[in-house]
Design a protein around this motif. Structure first.
Motif, mmCIF file in Angstrom:
data_model
loop_
_atom_site.group_PDB
_atom_site.id
_atom_site.type_symbol
_atom_site.label_atom_id
_atom_site.label_comp_id
_atom_site.label_asym_id
_atom_site.label_seq_id
_atom_site.Cartn_x
_atom_site.Cartn_y
_atom_site.Cartn_z
ATOM 1 N N SER A 1 0.846 -1.174 0.057
ATOM 2 C CA SER A 1 0.199 -0.106 0.058
ATOM 3 C C SER A 1 0.891 1.204 -0.032
ATOM 4 O O SER A 1 0.361 2.443 -0.409
ATOM 5 N N THR A 2 2.138 1.086 0.408
ATOM 6 C CA THR A 2 3.039 2.277 0.514
ATOM 7 C C THR A 2 3.765 2.423 -0.864
ATOM 8 O O THR A 2 4.285 3.476 -1.100
ATOM 9 N N GLY A 3 3.604 1.491 -1.721
ATOM 10 C CA GLY A 3 4.115 1.786 -3.005
ATOM 11 C C GLY A 3 5.577 0.825 -3.054
ATOM 12 O O GLY A 3 6.457 0.953 -4.041
ATOM 13 N N LYS A 4 5.788 0.362 -2.179
ATOM 14 C CA LYS A 4 7.238 -0.152 -1.817
ATOM 15 C C LYS A 4 7.301 -1.591 -2.040
ATOM 16 O O LYS A 4 6.213 -2.366 -1.447
ATOM 17 N N LEU A 5 8.317 -2.398 -2.578
ATOM 18 C CA LEU A 5 8.250 -3.675 -2.710
ATOM 19 C C LEU A 5 8.439 -4.443 -1.394
ATOM 20 O O LEU A 5 8.003 -5.610 -1.070
#
Length: 154
Positions: free
Chosen positions: A48-52
């Motif tokens: 949800s944070t855009g991080k892998l």
């Protein structure tokens, strides 16, 4: 620090050696407890944070009322290598020295080993960090607790 699991029914004890040593402001910090966790998606889907992925290394000193600790974080780790410390507002690295919390303003993890096998793994390397008042470093070889977002359906 050594973590052991006793299998009393068959008389075995399995131990995993975890080691971490840190210096803050050139002074050795006695690390009595540590935890490393890794929130990731094996399929490579960003969260949800855009991080892998999100990795965190935490320690406490050995006093009855701990006065020094670290909570160092990085994002998007996939293999051994260099990764900048996170200074984002929602995933910020911080240290506490003599009871005073300080925001980390820079630094990096250098992983010489990083392996995940579903819910557990191993990480080893060094980390350097700076705040507005002080700098420090740690050498670590720790077990990592994994949080597999694919399994959680996140």
């Amino acid at each position: 620090m050594k973590t052991c699991v006793a299998l009393t029914l068959i008389g075995l004890s399995i131990c995993a050696q975890a080691s971490i040593s840190c210096k803050i402001g050139g002074v050795d910090i006695r690390v009595s407890d540590n935890l490393a966790d890794f929130n990731y998606s094996p399929s490579g889907k960003p969260g949800s944070t855009g991080k892998l992925s999100r990795f965190r290394l935490m320690t406490l000193d050995g006093g009855e009322a701990p006065t020094s600790s670290i909570e160092l974080k990085t994002v998007d780790i996939t293999t051994p290598g260099d990764y900048a410390l996170s200074t984002e507002s929602l995933w910020r690295s911080v240290i506490r020295v003599q009871g005073k919390q300080q925001k980390v303003t820079g630094g990096k993890f250098h992983f010489t080993r990083f392996e995940m096998h579903d819910a557990t793994g191993r990480a080893a390397g060094t980390v350097e960090f700076t705040t507005e008042q002080i700098s420090g470093s740690c050498v670590f070889d720790v077990e990592v607790k994994g949080i597999n977002r694919d399994r959680l359906g996140l």
